[in-house]
Design an enzyme around this catalytic site. Structure first.
Site, PDB file in Angstrom:
ATOM      1  CB  SER A  16      -1.105  -0.640   1.220  1.00 28.39           C
ATOM      2  OG  SER A  16      -2.263   0.288   1.022  1.00 28.39           O
ATOM      3  CG  ASP A  60      -6.294  -3.216  -3.822  1.00 32.97           C
ATOM      4  OD1 ASP A  60      -7.193  -2.469  -3.874  1.00 32.97           O
ATOM      5  OD2 ASP A  60      -4.872  -3.093  -3.462  1.00 32.97           O
ATOM      6  CG  HIS A 100      -4.667  -3.275  -0.065  1.00 34.92           C
ATOM      7  ND1 HIS A 100      -4.888  -2.529  -1.266  1.00 34.92           N
ATOM      8  CD2 HIS A 100      -5.017  -2.440   0.837  1.00 34.92           C
ATOM      9  CE1 HIS A 100      -3.775  -1.081  -1.165  1.00 34.92           C
ATOM     10  NE2 HIS A 100      -3.682  -1.075   0.595  1.00 34.92           N
TER      11      HIS A 100
END
Ligand code: NAG
Ligand code: NAG
Ligand code: NAG
Ligand code: NAG
Ligand code: NAG
Length: 494
Positions: free
Chosen positions: A175, A437, A462
């Site tokens: 991320s 995601d 994710h």
């Protein structure tokens, strides 16, 4: 980078979240202790990785400022074989979780490659407090550039202290820290040999309506009717909200903590964003194996939500949407939903380390307002939600940090100028992404060069590649982990 229930937990249900995290932490600790009893070879007393501290400069870009602070890190030497590489897991916009020192795909790579493992907590999050408070004056030292300079200095000093200067260092992150992993290699190529940049949003953008477009297609991949039903529900709710006489019913339907009051556009957006957030969170983390992090596996997946949205026994689409919201509350053992924007305002304005900002929400909001934007708005027609346009987010930057829309536009452009956005010129960075995601919309999903490969995983959410493998993983996820490992093996020979 969380949208809904998590955000609502952070901002409005802090006490519940703290209790819940505490309980989870306790459970994790107990889990470790059980592990210790069964496995005498475990080398960490209690199975807990102790906090280590590293002296860091407050401002890397001002040689005249000699202020220092202590940054937290963890180390795991269990797998290290002399001559092996050094792995550095980059902390992000939350407390660094030492569970990662024992679990996760990078640990299986470390076992195979004989790597020494570090994790460095990101400045301004968790226990890494560079300043006495979180005032706007203090937050000027919170930026990805300072964080990268922290990583660079940590890398250099730790290599010297431990005789690892000729070792090959590999950065990992998922991320926002995934983007940091890519940028660390890009900006400090002499310090980092290779990077694994999982689900990394490398392109900064103020308005990020593509997020909800991916939520739409991820729901549709489960059931083409699903986003249409969500849209019907959301539209019906917006209609009801025009009539204050319905507020008693809405309060009951969504189990709100006190009677709904909508006085401003922001109140309305806040409420609608939180409800959409249920879907955003479930899609973003769909079937990710996060339990080891202390994140409760609620078993609520896209399939569950779309199943409810298609279930006539729950009433009309509006009633099904409300049922989803109640299910989420129950799953997280939250008594009622606090949709009071004023209490969010009060919490987010708190500049104390011990207050509501201890979860990092004020800090991340500051980073979005001063570097990245990333606002997950309803500004696209190709998605099922409505009611939280860009203006709603811009209002928050102005209110909390006195950052204007013009300034934000400029600063986001500068971010892309500094980091090069999608146009990365480097080598030995792999970009794993998941098709489900929503963040892949700002990621590298096609190979830039053979030395900057994308690993696009169909059907995962994710950072799926980072979590420990399990038997029900999709075969393409297993293949993705193997591909990344093969790349690391190749790159470490170079
Ligand atoms: C509230 O809900 C009840 C029961 O469904 C319904 O009869 C009533 O008309 C609703 N009130 C308003 C103002 O919509
Ligand atoms: C919302 O929160 C503020 C600040 O905590 C409080 O003063 C106010 O009474 C709350 N409003 C509602 C409707 O609960
Ligand atoms: C901020 O939070 C702390 C800890 O919860 C609290 O003691 C303090 O009163 C809060 N500050 C303000 C200005 O509300
Ligand atoms: C907000 O920013 C503007 C423009 O930089 C400045 O003129 C103003 O004094 C600031 N206001 C506050 C309350 O800091
Ligand atoms: C949607 C998308 O960008 N797909 C690409 C993902 O990356 C692979 C290479 O790893 C490409 O082949 C896909 O076209």
């Amino acid at each position: 980078m969380h949208a809904g229930i998590l955000k609502s937990l952070l901002a409005k249900q802090t006490i519940f979240l703290l209790l819940w995290l505490f309980a989870a932490g306790e459970k994790r600790l107990k889990g470790f202790q059980r592990f210790e009893e069964e496995d005498n070879s475990a080398r960490h007393l209690g199975g807990v990785f102790e906090d280590q501290w590293f002296i860091q400069k407050l401002d890397h870009f001002n040689g005249a400022d000699d202020r220092e602070w202590k940054q937290r890190y963890f180390v795991n030497e269990d797998f290290y074989r002399p001559g092996g590489p050094v792995f550095l897991m980059i902390g992000g916009e939350g407390t660094a979780n030492p569970a990662w020192m024992r679990y996760g795909t990078w640990i299986t790579y470390a076992e195979k490659l004989g790597a020494l493992c570090f994790m460095l907590e990101h400045r301004f999050y968790g226990k890494s407090h560079p300043t006495p408070d979180l005032s706007k004056e203090s937050l000027q030292f919170l930026s990805s550039r300072q964080a990268l300079a922290d990583l660079a200095h940590f890398r250099t000093a730790m290599a010297e202290a431990r005789g690892l200067t000729s070792s090959k260092w590999v950065a990992f992150g998922g991320s926002y820290p995934g983007a940091l992993a890519a940028w660390f290699r890009l900006k400090y190529p002499h310090l980092v040999h290779a990077s694994v940049a999982s689900s990394a949003p490398v392109f900064a953008t103020v308005d990020f309506p593509e997020y909800l477009e991916v939520v739409r297609s991820s729901l549709a991949s489960e059931d083409p009717q699903c986003p249409l039903l969500v849209k019907q529900a959301s539209d019906a709710l917006v209609e009801l909200l025009k009539n204050p006489k319905t507020y008693d019913n809405i309060t009951q339907d969504f189990r709100l903590c006190s009677k709904l009051q909508i006085q401003t556009d922001v109140d309305l957006s806040y409420f609608l964003e939180m409800l959409a957030g249920n879907f955003m969170d479930v899609v973003q983390y769909n079937e990710d194996n996060r339990e080891f992090e202390g994140v409760k596996d609620t078993g609520i997946t896209i399939q569950v939500l779309c199943g409810m949205m298609a279930d006539p026994s729950l009433g009309d689409p509006y009633a099904r949407y409300a049922a989803v919201a109640r299910l989420m509350l129950e799953a997280f053992s939250i008594e009622c939903l606090n949709v009071n924007f004023s209490s969010f305002q009060r919490d987010t304005a708190n500049t104390s380390w011990e207050g509501p900002s201890s979860m990092g929400e004020r800090q991340w909001l500051y980073q979005t307002c001063s570097e990245f934007g990333f606002y997950q708005t309803t500004d696209s027609p190709n998605q099922p939600f409505s009611g939280f346009p860009l203006q709603y987010f811009l209002t928050q930057c102005a209110e909390f940090f006195n950052i204007s829309a013009e300034l934000l536009d400029e600063t986001v452009e500068e971010t892309n100028e500094y980091y090069s956005g999608y146009d990365i010129h480097s080598t030995r960075i792999v970009f794993p992404n998941g098709s489900i995601d929503p963040w892949h919309a700002l990621g590298i999903t096609m190979d830039i060069t053979p030395n900057l490969p994308a690993v696009f995983i169909k059907g995962t959410a994710h950072c799926a590649d980072m979590y420990p493998a399990r038997s029900q993983d999709l075969p393409q996820l297993t293949l993705a982990r193997e591909r990344i490992f093969t790349l690391l093996q190749q790159w470490l020979k170079q």
